[in-house]
Write an enzyme that holds these catalytic residues in place. Structure first.
Site, PDB file in Angstrom:
ATOM      1  N   LYS A 153       0.661  -1.178   0.058  1.00 15.60           N
ATOM      2  CA  LYS A 153       0.037   0.282   0.261  1.00 15.60           C
ATOM      3  C   LYS A 153       0.867   1.143  -0.071  1.00 15.60           C
ATOM      4  CE  LYS A 153      -1.699  -0.906   3.565  1.00 15.60           C
ATOM      5  NZ  LYS A 153      -1.731  -2.437   4.141  1.00 15.60           N
ATOM      6  N   ARG A 175      -9.032   0.563   8.537  1.00 16.69           N
ATOM      7  CA  ARG A 175      -9.778  -0.885   9.200  1.00 16.69           C
ATOM      8  C   ARG A 175     -10.262  -1.747   9.944  1.00 16.69           C
ATOM      9  NH1 ARG A 175      -2.967   0.086   8.694  1.00 16.69           N
ATOM     10  NH2 ARG A 175      -2.116  -1.510   9.291  1.00 16.69           N
ATOM     11  N   ARG A 182      11.744  -4.929   4.734  1.00 16.00           N
ATOM     12  CA  ARG A 182      10.990  -4.105   4.292  1.00 16.00           C
ATOM     13  C   ARG A 182      12.063  -2.940   4.824  1.00 16.00           C
ATOM     14  NH1 ARG A 182       4.949  -2.280   5.629  1.00 16.00           N
ATOM     15  NH2 ARG A 182       5.051  -3.622   7.223  1.00 16.00           N
ATOM     16  N   ARG A 187      11.073  -0.870  11.156  1.00 15.06           N
ATOM     17  CA  ARG A 187       9.715  -0.266  12.148  1.00 15.06           C
ATOM     18  C   ARG A 187      10.194  -1.365  13.412  1.00 15.06           C
ATOM     19  NH1 ARG A 187       4.888  -0.285   8.872  1.00 15.06           N
ATOM     20  NH2 ARG A 187       3.980  -1.570  10.364  1.00 15.06           N
ATOM     21  N   ARG A 202      -0.316  -8.837  13.531  1.00 20.08           N
ATOM     22  CA  ARG A 202      -0.633  -8.239  12.728  1.00 20.08           C
ATOM     23  C   ARG A 202      -2.138  -9.199  11.438  1.00 20.08           C
ATOM     24  NH1 ARG A 202       3.988  -4.977  11.214  1.00 20.08           N
ATOM     25  NH2 ARG A 202       3.268  -4.899  10.021  1.00 20.08           N
TER      26      ARG A 202
END
Ligand code: ADP
Ligand code: ADP
Ligand code: ZN
Length: 215
Positions: free
Chosen positions: A13, A88, A127, A161, A172
């Site tokens: 996203k 969400r 990431r 992160r 998650r």
């Protein structure tokens, strides 16, 4: 144009929102980025959000709805925006509808990015982002042109992160299927839901989205 990029953590996203922002001049509104800024600033809201985020749980609807409600009234949103990571929950989707209708705004499209769980885990594990400008990268899928130097701003500082670890990712994904996926039928019923193959290469996903936006 008002657009929602919808999908599980790691679907791409943010990557695609950054590209749409550059190509179409729409501002990217990432609730994750806004919450991380609040955590870094040490605000009361940031303190409330931090424990949830670290645990891979969702932050309360009231907090994120309040953030988006304020943000979409700012000047840079007047020509449109891309929501990345919001809504969400069904409650957030309903609140967004109310906000938009208050301002006589219309949601143009919700684009669902479909990606397998195994790929999500691999994407999240690799990431990282530029510490200077927040441009997104990946250890193997998307490296800077010159190793260690951000393509966008030239910074040599990068960050990862704290919630992008194997343990939190499982939590998650569970939250996504339990609380976020039920938002899909909400938008399908309204006739605004479209989907792209998020398993495709980054450029290919960008062109699938561009095709949707061109219609
Ligand atoms: P999200 O915002 O949905 O959590 P990101 O845009 O941050 O996801 O993407 C997660 C990671 O996967 C990033 O490191 C990004 O570079 C990489 N990535 C994004 N899209 C793709 C894709 N289509 N194929 C392979 N890797 C991707
Ligand atoms: P990702 O796309 O990888 O899941 P985000 O940056 O969108 O990451 O979100 C990181 C965390 O911030 C989430 O796990 C959640 O704790 C919190 N968060 C972000 N957006 C929302 C939202 N709309 N509602 C509730 N919590 C949110
Ligand atoms: Zn940069």
């Amino acid at each position: 144009m008002i657009l929602i990029l919808f999908g599980p953590p790691g679907a791409g996203k943010g990557t695609q929102a950054q590209r749409i922002e550059k190509a179409h001049g729409l501002v990217q509104l990432s609730t994750g980025d806004m919450l991380r800024a609040a955590v870094a600033a040490g605000t009361e809201m940031g303190k409330l959000a931090k424990s949830k985020m670290d645990a891979g749980a969702l932050v309360s609807d009231d907090i994120v709805i309040g953030i988006i409600n304020d943000r979409i009234q700012e000047d840079d949103c007047k020509d449109g925006f891309i929501l990345d990571g919001f809504p969400r929950t069904v409650a957030q989707a309903e609140a967004l509808d109310a906000m938009l209708s208050n301002q006589s705004l219309k949601l143009d499209a919700v684009i669902e990015m479909k990606v397998d769980d195994a790929a999500l885990v691999e994407r999240i594990a690799g990431r990282y982002t530029c510490a200077g400008c927040n441009e997104g990268y990946h250890d193997t899928n998307l490296k800077p042109e010159v190793e260690g130097v951000c393509d966008n701003c030239g910074s040599t500082e990068f960050k990862r992160r704290p919630d992008d670890n194997a343990e939190t990712v499982g939590k998650r994904l569970k939250e996504y299927y339990a609380q976020t996926a039920p938002v899909l039928p909400y938008y399908a019923d309204k006739g605004v839901l479209q989907s792209v193959d998020g398993m495709a290469a980054i450029d290919e996903v960008t062109s699938q989205i561009a095709n949707i936006l061109a219609v």
